[in-house]
Design an enzyme around this catalytic site. Structure first.
Site, PDB file in Angstrom:
ATOM      1  N   ARG A 192       0.830  -1.208   0.000  1.00  0.00           N
ATOM      2  CA  ARG A 192       0.000   0.000   0.000  1.00  0.00           C
ATOM      3  C   ARG A 192       0.868   1.264   0.000  1.00  0.00           C
ATOM      4  O   ARG A 192       2.025   1.246   0.425  1.00  0.00           O
ATOM      5  CB  ARG A 192      -0.961  -0.008   1.176  1.00  0.00           C
ATOM      6  CG  ARG A 192      -0.310  -0.082   2.533  1.00  0.00           C
ATOM      7  CD  ARG A 192      -1.364  -0.253   3.606  1.00  0.00           C
ATOM      8  NE  ARG A 192      -0.819  -0.770   4.847  1.00  0.00           N
ATOM      9  CZ  ARG A 192      -1.565  -1.306   5.810  1.00  0.00           C
ATOM     10  NH1 ARG A 192      -2.873  -1.395   5.674  1.00  0.00           N
ATOM     11  NH2 ARG A 192      -1.010  -1.748   6.913  1.00  0.00           N
ATOM     12  N   GLU A 239      -3.387   5.726   4.249  1.00  0.00           N
ATOM     13  CA  GLU A 239      -2.934   4.729   3.283  1.00  0.00           C
ATOM     14  C   GLU A 239      -3.965   4.508   2.178  1.00  0.00           C
ATOM     15  O   GLU A 239      -5.173   4.548   2.435  1.00  0.00           O
ATOM     16  CB  GLU A 239      -2.680   3.394   3.998  1.00  0.00           C
ATOM     17  CG  GLU A 239      -1.579   3.486   5.031  1.00  0.00           C
ATOM     18  CD  GLU A 239      -1.626   2.373   6.065  1.00  0.00           C
ATOM     19  OE1 GLU A 239      -0.558   2.035   6.596  1.00  0.00           O
ATOM     20  OE2 GLU A 239      -2.714   1.851   6.360  1.00  0.00           O
ATOM     21  N   ARG A 270     -13.079  -7.772   8.524  1.00  0.00           N
ATOM     22  CA  ARG A 270     -12.143  -8.528   7.664  1.00  0.00           C
ATOM     23  C   ARG A 270     -10.830  -8.805   8.387  1.00  0.00           C
ATOM     24  O   ARG A 270     -10.181  -9.829   8.168  1.00  0.00           O
ATOM     25  CB  ARG A 270     -11.954  -7.879   6.307  1.00  0.00           C
ATOM     26  CG  ARG A 270     -11.225  -6.534   6.239  1.00  0.00           C
ATOM     27  CD  ARG A 270      -9.720  -6.701   6.367  1.00  0.00           C
ATOM     28  NE  ARG A 270      -8.932  -5.673   5.738  1.00  0.00           N
ATOM     29  CZ  ARG A 270      -7.850  -5.134   6.277  1.00  0.00           C
ATOM     30  NH1 ARG A 270      -7.442  -5.453   7.501  1.00  0.00           N
ATOM     31  NH2 ARG A 270      -7.173  -4.245   5.598  1.00  0.00           N
ATOM     32  N   ALA A 313     -11.410  -0.737  19.567  1.00  0.00           N
ATOM     33  CA  ALA A 313     -12.456  -0.931  18.555  1.00  0.00           C
ATOM     34  C   ALA A 313     -12.431  -2.315  17.913  1.00  0.00           C
ATOM     35  O   ALA A 313     -13.481  -2.861  17.551  1.00  0.00           O
ATOM     36  CB  ALA A 313     -12.319   0.152  17.485  1.00  0.00           C
ATOM     37  N   GLN A 314     -11.254  -2.909  17.735  1.00  0.00           N
ATOM     38  CA  GLN A 314     -11.177  -4.209  17.045  1.00  0.00           C
ATOM     39  C   GLN A 314     -11.555  -5.377  17.961  1.00  0.00           C
ATOM     40  O   GLN A 314     -11.788  -6.501  17.476  1.00  0.00           O
ATOM     41  CB  GLN A 314      -9.750  -4.473  16.528  1.00  0.00           C
ATOM     42  CG  GLN A 314      -9.118  -3.352  15.721  1.00  0.00           C
ATOM     43  CD  GLN A 314      -9.889  -3.012  14.459  1.00  0.00           C
ATOM     44  OE1 GLN A 314     -10.345  -3.907  13.758  1.00  0.00           O
ATOM     45  NE2 GLN A 314     -10.047  -1.729  14.170  1.00  0.00           N
ATOM     46  N   ASP A 337      -6.166  -4.377  28.995  1.00  0.00           N
ATOM     47  CA  ASP A 337      -5.896  -3.100  28.322  1.00  0.00           C
ATOM     48  C   ASP A 337      -5.356  -2.134  29.380  1.00  0.00           C
ATOM     49  O   ASP A 337      -5.767  -2.199  30.550  1.00  0.00           O
ATOM     50  CB  ASP A 337      -7.204  -2.542  27.710  1.00  0.00           C
ATOM     51  CG  ASP A 337      -6.969  -1.433  26.682  1.00  0.00           C
ATOM     52  OD1 ASP A 337      -7.303  -1.664  25.507  1.00  0.00           O
ATOM     53  OD2 ASP A 337      -6.459  -0.352  27.065  1.00  0.00           O
ATOM     54  N   GLY A 383      -1.541  -5.233  15.933  1.00  0.00           N
ATOM     55  CA  GLY A 383      -1.340  -3.790  16.120  1.00  0.00           C
ATOM     56  C   GLY A 383      -0.051  -3.231  15.535  1.00  0.00           C
ATOM     57  O   GLY A 383       0.065  -2.024  15.343  1.00  0.00           O
ATOM     58  N   ASP A 442       1.646  -2.426  12.535  1.00  0.00           N
ATOM     59  CA  ASP A 442       1.233  -2.403  11.124  1.00  0.00           C
ATOM     60  C   ASP A 442       1.756  -1.197  10.366  1.00  0.00           C
ATOM     61  O   ASP A 442       1.193  -0.809   9.348  1.00  0.00           O
ATOM     62  CB  ASP A 442      -0.293  -2.515  11.017  1.00  0.00           C
ATOM     63  CG  ASP A 442      -1.016  -1.383  11.749  1.00  0.00           C
ATOM     64  OD1 ASP A 442      -0.338  -0.544  12.374  1.00  0.00           O
ATOM     65  OD2 ASP A 442      -2.257  -1.331  11.693  1.00  0.00           O
ATOM     66  N   VAL A 445      -0.748  -7.131   8.982  1.00  0.00           N
ATOM     67  CA  VAL A 445      -0.749  -5.675   8.807  1.00  0.00           C
ATOM     68  C   VAL A 445      -2.008  -5.201   8.076  1.00  0.00           C
ATOM     69  O   VAL A 445      -2.328  -4.017   8.093  1.00  0.00           O
ATOM     70  CB  VAL A 445       0.516  -5.192   8.037  1.00  0.00           C
ATOM     71  CG1 VAL A 445       1.773  -5.459   8.833  1.00  0.00           C
ATOM     72  CG2 VAL A 445       0.613  -5.836   6.657  1.00  0.00           C
TER      73      VAL A 445
HETATM   74  P1  NAD Z   1      -8.153   1.516  19.373  1.00  0.00           P
HETATM   75  O1  NAD Z   1      -7.404   2.776  19.545  1.00  0.00           O
HETATM   76  O2  NAD Z   1      -9.625   1.556  19.296  1.00  0.00           O
HETATM   77  O3  NAD Z   1      -7.767   0.495  20.540  1.00  0.00           O
HETATM   78  C1  NAD Z   1      -6.448   0.259  20.930  1.00  0.00           C
HETATM   79  C2  NAD Z   1      -6.454  -0.153  22.393  1.00  0.00           C
HETATM   80  O4  NAD Z   1      -5.112  -0.526  22.753  1.00  0.00           O
HETATM   81  C3  NAD Z   1      -6.881   0.973  23.344  1.00  0.00           C
HETATM   82  O5  NAD Z   1      -7.958   0.540  24.149  1.00  0.00           O
HETATM   83  C4  NAD Z   1      -5.623   1.247  24.154  1.00  0.00           C
HETATM   84  O6  NAD Z   1      -5.889   1.628  25.489  1.00  0.00           O
HETATM   85  C5  NAD Z   1      -4.919  -0.102  24.080  1.00  0.00           C
HETATM   86  N1  NAD Z   1      -3.489  -0.061  24.358  1.00  0.00           N
HETATM   87  C6  NAD Z   1      -2.571   0.833  23.902  1.00  0.00           C
HETATM   88  N2  NAD Z   1      -1.347   0.516  24.394  1.00  0.00           N
HETATM   89  C7  NAD Z   1      -1.504  -0.596  25.143  1.00  0.00           C
HETATM   90  C8  NAD Z   1      -0.604  -1.408  25.899  1.00  0.00           C
HETATM   91  N3  NAD Z   1       0.687  -1.110  25.974  1.00  0.00           N
HETATM   92  N4  NAD Z   1      -1.084  -2.498  26.551  1.00  0.00           N
HETATM   93  C9  NAD Z   1      -2.424  -2.796  26.485  1.00  0.00           C
HETATM   94  N5  NAD Z   1      -3.325  -2.056  25.797  1.00  0.00           N
HETATM   95  C10 NAD Z   1      -2.868  -0.967  25.124  1.00  0.00           C
HETATM   96  O7  NAD Z   1      -7.549   0.833  18.056  1.00  0.00           O
HETATM   97  P2  NAD Z   1      -8.187  -0.349  17.177  1.00  0.00           P
HETATM   98  O8  NAD Z   1      -9.012   0.176  16.077  1.00  0.00           O
HETATM   99  O9  NAD Z   1      -8.752  -1.391  18.110  1.00  0.00           O
HETATM  100  O10 NAD Z   1      -6.863  -0.907  16.508  1.00  0.00           O
HETATM  101  C11 NAD Z   1      -5.914  -1.594  17.289  1.00  0.00           C
HETATM  102  C12 NAD Z   1      -4.630  -1.732  16.502  1.00  0.00           C
HETATM  103  O11 NAD Z   1      -4.837  -2.623  15.410  1.00  0.00           O
HETATM  104  C13 NAD Z   1      -4.116  -0.434  15.904  1.00  0.00           C
HETATM  105  O12 NAD Z   1      -2.728  -0.383  16.087  1.00  0.00           O
HETATM  106  C14 NAD Z   1      -4.462  -0.543  14.444  1.00  0.00           C
HETATM  107  O13 NAD Z   1      -3.579   0.193  13.634  1.00  0.00           O
HETATM  108  C15 NAD Z   1      -4.335  -2.031  14.228  1.00  0.00           C
HETATM  109  N6  NAD Z   1      -5.108  -2.569  13.121  1.00  0.00           N
HETATM  110  C16 NAD Z   1      -4.531  -3.533  12.369  1.00  0.00           C
HETATM  111  C17 NAD Z   1      -5.239  -4.113  11.341  1.00  0.00           C
HETATM  112  C18 NAD Z   1      -4.630  -5.211  10.532  1.00  0.00           C
HETATM  113  O14 NAD Z   1      -5.167  -5.581   9.505  1.00  0.00           O
HETATM  114  N7  NAD Z   1      -3.535  -5.786  10.973  1.00  0.00           N
HETATM  115  C19 NAD Z   1      -6.546  -3.684  11.045  1.00  0.00           C
HETATM  116  C20 NAD Z   1      -7.126  -2.721  11.857  1.00  0.00           C
HETATM  117  C21 NAD Z   1      -6.403  -2.168  12.902  1.00  0.00           C
END
Ligand code: NAD
Length: 358
Positions: A50, A61, A117, A144-145, A166, A231, A233, A299
């Site tokens: 990407r 992205e 997905r 959120a995930q 968390d 996370g 990524d 990722v």
């Molecule tokens: P979000 O911000 O809604 O949630 C992230 C959570 O992680 C928060 O509740 C935060 O308090 C917690 N957190 C942060 N640091 C922490 C730590 N050291 N220990 C424990 N908890 C901790 O984000 P999201 O939408 O749930 O996305 C989560 C991650 O997944 C992001 O980094 C995002 O970029 C990644 N992501 C990856 C893909 C993929 O395809 N691989 C897809 C979507 C999101």
């Protein structure tokens, strides 16, 4: 088929209602099947890493892919501090188009679909990589995930207990609340990463921080465990101590992109990895021994978003979701864009052309 050349448009609420009507677990299962089918057609797709635009607080992205019949792209951001502005970390939208004419078939919110997905792909990979009978998962990062990861592992692997941690206790409380009514799934809130890992067959790391974080250290990782690393990524954004990667079996989505963005950015550029399609096609094992540590270094790849768009497009037809919009100008005389514009400006009936669509 002759149909008016209008683009299907699904806004965020349309997608939420559509998924709600189908059921989240059923949607994840359907989507996992679409992703599996598309990964088994790996060689049919024109693929690329990407295009990422980095800024101090985040990344934006663009993710294109095509099989020569349909073309898809997703716009997505990643801004871990967005919660401070009451906005999600990850927001996305995307388009499905037909290659033959370039006509945009659908424009849709993909924020929810990205969560679906990602979870479906995680569970597909884990199904091929996890020890037989795995029932307990540690879930580090309950944002959120988190619910989607929980439901995907429940629906596709039969995971019945999730040990959730968390740094923000409100996030874990929200996860417990949201999953309270799911039969056969128990969320156990814990107070540390180590407590989450106790007895876990699978560990999902789903945290958000734009840094080289060390969520897991080697001493925490027991032989035979499967790590679902979500996370990390982006360049400079990882979750695992590099020593965990050494000696583990690592599966990635698309190696050229993951070498830049995934946990393996911490390894030499020629470190051996297997692509997920090879595992799903049976060309490579997901796990070779019960005591092996396996890692899905996810990722997020454009093909998963194509699958999501393909699934959304079919589901929106079947359930009459969304609306049709005039996204692109379609003059009755295609060479008279100017005449069409002047009619539109005069408030006249500009009309739409009939075209053949698949
Ligand atoms: P979000 O911000 O809604 O949630 C992230 C959570 O992680 C928060 O509740 C935060 O308090 C917690 N957190 C942060 N640091 C922490 C730590 N050291 N220990 C424990 N908890 C901790 O984000 P999201 O939408 O749930 O996305 C989560 C991650 O997944 C992001 O980094 C995002 O970029 C990644 N992501 C990856 C893909 C993929 O395809 N691989 C897809 C979507 C999101």
């Amino acid at each position: 088929m002759k149909e008016t050349a209008m683009t299907r448009f699904l806004d965020a609420t349309d997608v939420a209602r559509l998924v709600g009507g189908i059921g989240v677990q059923a949607a994840i299962v359907q989507l996992a099947d679409h992703i599996r089918q598309d990964f088994l057609r790996w060689e049919s797709f024109e693929k690329s890493a990407r295009l990422a635009s980095h800024s101090p607080l985040g990344v934006i992205e663009l993710m294109p892919v095509t099989d020569g019949v349909q073309y898809a792209f997703k716009y997505v951001n990643g801004h871990p501090r967005n919660a401070q502005h009451a906005m999600p970390t990850v927001m996305a939208c995307g388009m499905l188009a037909e290659v033959e004419t370039g006509f945009p078939l659908m424009l849709a919110d993909l924020t929810l679909a990205t969560a679906l997905r990602t979870a479906a792909t995680s569970a597909l990979a884990a199904r091929a990589m996890t020890r037989h009978g795995a029932a307990t998962m540690a879930l580090i990062g309950n944002g959120a995930q988190a619910e989607f990861q929980s439901l995907a592992f429940h629906a596709l692997l039969g995971v019945s207990e999730i040990r959730a941690y968390d740094i923000d206790p409100h996030a874990t409380a929200k996860l417990v609340r949201n999953m309270a009514g799911v039969p056969g799934l128990t969320i156990v809130p814990v107070k540390s990463v180590r407590a989450a890992l106790a007895g876990a067959d699978i560990v999902s790391t789903v945290t958000a921080d734009k840094t080289r974080a060390t969520i897991l250290t080697p001493d925490m990782v027991q032989p035979g465990v499967h790590l679902n690393a979500i996370g990390g990524d982006c360049p400079g954004k990882t979750e695992l101590h590099p020593a965990i990667l050494e000696g583990a079996r690592i599966v990635v989505e698309y190696a050229p992109q993951t070498r830049l963005e995934g946990e393996i950015q911490q390894l030499p550029a020629d470190a051996p990895v297997t692509e997920l399609w090879q595992v799903l096609a049976g060309h490579a094992p997901g796990r070779a021994a019960a005591d092996e540590v396996t890692i899905f270094d996810s990722v997020g790849f454009a093909l998963e978003d194509y699958s999501a768009l393909r699934w959304l497009y079919a589901a929106s037809h079947a359930h009459h979701a969304g609306q049709h919009i005039e996204l692109v100008a379609m003059p009755p005389d295609p060479r008279n864009l100017y005449g069409w514009m002047t009619e539109a400006q005069a408030g006249g009936e500009v009309g739409v052309r009939e075209v053949a669509v698949a």
